[in-house]
Design a protein around this motif. Structure first.
Motif, short mmCIF file in Angstrom:
data_model
loop_
_atom_site.label_atom_id
_atom_site.label_comp_id
_atom_site.label_asym_id
_atom_site.label_seq_id
_atom_site.Cartn_x
_atom_site.Cartn_y
_atom_site.Cartn_z
N MET A 194 0.80 -1.23 0.00
CA MET A 194 0.00 0.00 0.00
C MET A 194 0.83 1.28 0.00
N PRO A 195 1.86 1.42 0.86
CA PRO A 195 2.66 2.66 0.81
C PRO A 195 3.29 2.89 -0.57
N GLU A 196 3.78 1.81 -1.18
CA GLU A 196 4.38 1.92 -2.51
C GLU A 196 3.34 2.29 -3.56
N ILE A 197 2.15 1.70 -3.44
CA ILE A 197 1.07 2.01 -4.38
C ILE A 197 0.69 3.49 -4.29
N ASP A 198 0.52 3.98 -3.06
CA ASP A 198 0.15 5.39 -2.88
C ASP A 198 1.24 6.32 -3.41
N GLN A 199 2.51 5.94 -3.21
CA GLN A 199 3.61 6.78 -3.69
C GLN A 199 3.65 6.80 -5.22
N LEU A 200 3.44 5.64 -5.83
CA LEU A 200 3.42 5.58 -7.29
C LEU A 200 2.29 6.43 -7.86
N LEU A 201 1.11 6.34 -7.28
CA LEU A 201 -0.03 7.10 -7.78
C LEU A 201 0.21 8.60 -7.63
N ALA A 202 0.89 8.99 -6.54
CA ALA A 202 1.22 10.41 -6.36
C ALA A 202 2.23 10.87 -7.41
N ASP A 203 3.20 10.00 -7.71
CA ASP A 203 4.22 10.35 -8.71
C ASP A 203 3.63 10.42 -10.12
N PHE A 204 2.56 9.66 -10.38
CA PHE A 204 1.97 9.64 -11.72
C PHE A 204 1.23 10.93 -12.05
N SER A 205 0.86 11.68 -11.02
CA SER A 205 0.16 12.96 -11.23
C SER A 205 -1.11 12.78 -12.08
N ILE A 206 -1.92 11.81 -11.69
CA ILE A 206 -3.18 11.59 -12.39
C ILE A 206 -4.32 12.21 -11.59
N GLN A 207 -5.50 12.26 -12.17
CA GLN A 207 -6.64 12.86 -11.50
C GLN A 207 -6.92 12.15 -10.18
N PRO A 208 -7.27 12.91 -9.14
CA PRO A 208 -7.51 12.30 -7.82
C PRO A 208 -8.56 11.20 -7.84
N THR A 209 -9.61 11.36 -8.65
CA THR A 209 -10.65 10.33 -8.72
C THR A 209 -10.08 9.01 -9.23
N HIS A 210 -9.24 9.09 -10.26
CA HIS A 210 -8.63 7.89 -10.81
C HIS A 210 -7.65 7.27 -9.83
N ALA A 211 -6.86 8.11 -9.15
CA ALA A 211 -5.89 7.61 -8.18
C ALA A 211 -6.59 6.90 -7.02
N THR A 212 -7.72 7.46 -6.59
CA THR A 212 -8.46 6.85 -5.48
C THR A 212 -8.98 5.47 -5.85
N MET A 213 -9.53 5.34 -7.05
CA MET A 213 -10.05 4.04 -7.48
C MET A 213 -8.93 3.01 -7.59
N LEU A 214 -7.79 3.40 -8.15
CA LEU A 214 -6.67 2.46 -8.26
C LEU A 214 -6.12 2.08 -6.90
N SER A 215 -6.12 3.02 -5.97
CA SER A 215 -5.62 2.74 -4.63
C SER A 215 -6.53 1.76 -3.90
N HIS A 216 -7.84 1.89 -4.08
CA HIS A 216 -8.78 1.00 -3.41
C HIS A 216 -8.71 -0.43 -3.95
N LEU A 217 -8.18 -0.59 -5.14
CA LEU A 217 -8.18 -1.91 -5.78
C LEU A 217 -7.48 -2.95 -4.91
N ALA A 218 -6.39 -2.56 -4.25
CA ALA A 218 -5.64 -3.51 -3.43
C ALA A 218 -6.42 -3.97 -2.20
N GLU A 219 -7.43 -3.21 -1.79
CA GLU A 219 -8.20 -3.54 -0.60
C GLU A 219 -9.47 -4.33 -0.92
N LEU A 220 -9.78 -4.47 -2.19
CA LEU A 220 -11.03 -5.11 -2.58
C LEU A 220 -10.84 -6.61 -2.70
N ASN A 221 -10.84 -7.27 -1.56
CA ASN A 221 -10.79 -8.72 -1.52
C ASN A 221 -11.68 -9.21 -0.39
N GLY A 222 -12.19 -10.41 -0.54
CA GLY A 222 -13.10 -10.96 0.46
C GLY A 222 -14.46 -11.30 -0.15
N ASP A 223 -15.34 -11.82 0.68
CA ASP A 223 -16.65 -12.25 0.20
C ASP A 223 -17.49 -11.08 -0.30
#
Length: 393
Positions: A194-223
């Motif tokens: 997660m820390p590396e993912i957040d740092q990469l998304l910050a370095d990419f300088s993409i729209q906050p909405t897109h960065a938020t969705m990509l960041s949440h992807l790693a947490e979307l597991n489970g029933d």
């Protein structure tokens, strides 16, 4: 130095008689199972020219493939590391049927690295592929056949892990990531760093909405991953929403056909990302850190073989299945019978009759060391009153 001659390379093993008997028995049972479902057996070559062996498979398979030079043509050849692309080529070039085609296979593959089933570099790959249908129903058929395979191999307490590579691909495309950015984020997602993912998304300088969705992807597991994703990806592209809808259909179908099998969803699980195009799935058992079987949809590969066809399939390593299975019967061919050396035609006639009835008869040789007991026989042939009889040892 003398002892080193007997050392096998790491990840390369040899199968001894007891295990080999079990493997051969299961091989026959599984190929008969596939035949009963309408899957036809094919035997692709062990080596091929490299350009045809790796075309359309991505860099992952390239790194796994042993390469050598053909002494006849000077062209580069490869030892197959996966039979799936070979089966796809057979469907495209040789069968060329418009109706759905079902193929199955079994054979040894060779890997340069031990990063797959059970850490072996020489799996005995067995699997099935279905070509010509693009719906959820064909994916579920393959998934059901995979579960039947595990059941036939006496593997218990299996649970499924499902994902869809279209979700990450759609989010990456929507965010405008270039190839290097997508690859870096992909690697971090596989480690759920997660820390590396957040740092990469910050370095990419993409729209906050897109960065938020990509960041949440790693947490979307489970029933409940699909239900949570629906809210988090409300602003996602149609590609992402279609992938989520597809997974929901899969959930409904799996609940209908395999109600007893636990299902786990992981939207950041991207196994075969450079090869698969849609749903991906894997089977796990408690105590095994790696999947014991895996599969998914790979529609794009048909294009490189000159005939685009929807495709879905699964594969596993038969040796791994034997290792994690629950023993249900002794690993033997039944009681063996020892026949002492004799030139008596009556004895040979009885031996032929016993073998024809499915019994295992071991004939002795003149002057050999050991007899029935040493050869593991529980019965032997004895001539009494001029008649050969089967007697317990």
């Amino acid at each position: 130095m003398e002892n080193e001659r007997w050392i096998l390379p790491d990840g390369i093993d040899e199968v001894l008689p007891k295990e080999a008997r079990i493997i051969e028995k299961k091989r026959r049972e599984l190929l008969d199972l596939y035949a009963s479902w309408g899957y036809e057996f094919v035997i692709p070559p062990f080596v091929e020219f490299l350009d045809s062996l790796l075309i359309g498979t991505g860099s992952d398979l390239d790194l796994k493939t042993f390469k050598l030079t053909d002494q006849l043509t000077g062209r580069m050849m490869g030892v197959r590391a996966d039979i799936t692309p070979q089966a796809a080529r057979i469907d495209a070039h040789h069968i060329r049927c418009d109706a759905p085609t079902r193929l199955c296979y079994l054979g040894t593959v060779l890997h340069t690295r031990s990063n797959g089933f059970a850490g072996t570099r020489s799996p005995l790959q067995i699997g099935a592929e279905l070509y010509g249908h693009a719906g959820v129903e064909s994916d579920v058929e393959i998934l059901r056949l995979m579960m039947k395979t595990l059941e036939k191999a006496s593997v218990r307490d299996v649970y499924l892990d499902l994902g869809h590579v279209g979700i990450f691909k759609g989010l990456a495309r929507q965010a405008g990531l270039h190839i290097q950015q997508e690859a870096a984020l992909f690697e971090a997602l596989q480690r759920k760093a997660m820390p590396e993912i957040d740092q990469l998304l910050a370095d990419f300088s993409i729209q906050p909405t897109h960065a938020t969705m990509l960041s949440h992807l790693a947490e979307l597991n489970g029933d409940d991953a699909l239900d949570r994703a629906e809210g988090l990806f409300s602003d996602a592209s149609p590609i992402v929403k279609e992938a989520l809808a597809y997974l929901k259909k899969m959930r409904e179908q799996v609940a209908h056909w395999l109600p007893e099998v636990p299902i786990h969803f992981d939207l950041a699980e991207l196994r075969g990302y450079h090869f698969h195009t849609g749903v991906v799935f894997a089977a796990f058992v408690p105590g095994s850190g790696k999947e014991i079987a895996r599969g998914g949809r790979y529609d794009d590969i048909g294009q490189v073989f000159g005939r685009a066809r929807p495709a879905t399939g699964f594969s596993t390593d038969l040796k791994t299945l034997i290792r994690v299975s629950t023993p249900t019967e002794p690993a033997s061919d039944g009681e063996s019978i020892f026949a002492p050396w004799s030139e008596d035609q009556a004895q040979q006639t009885l031996v032929d009759q016993l073998r024809g009835a499915g019994r295992r008869v071991i004939c002795g040789l003149p002057g050999q060391l050991g007899g029935a007991v040493e050869l593991g026989c529980s019965q032997h042939l004895v001539c009494r009153d001029g008649e050969w009889q089967v007697i317990s040892v």
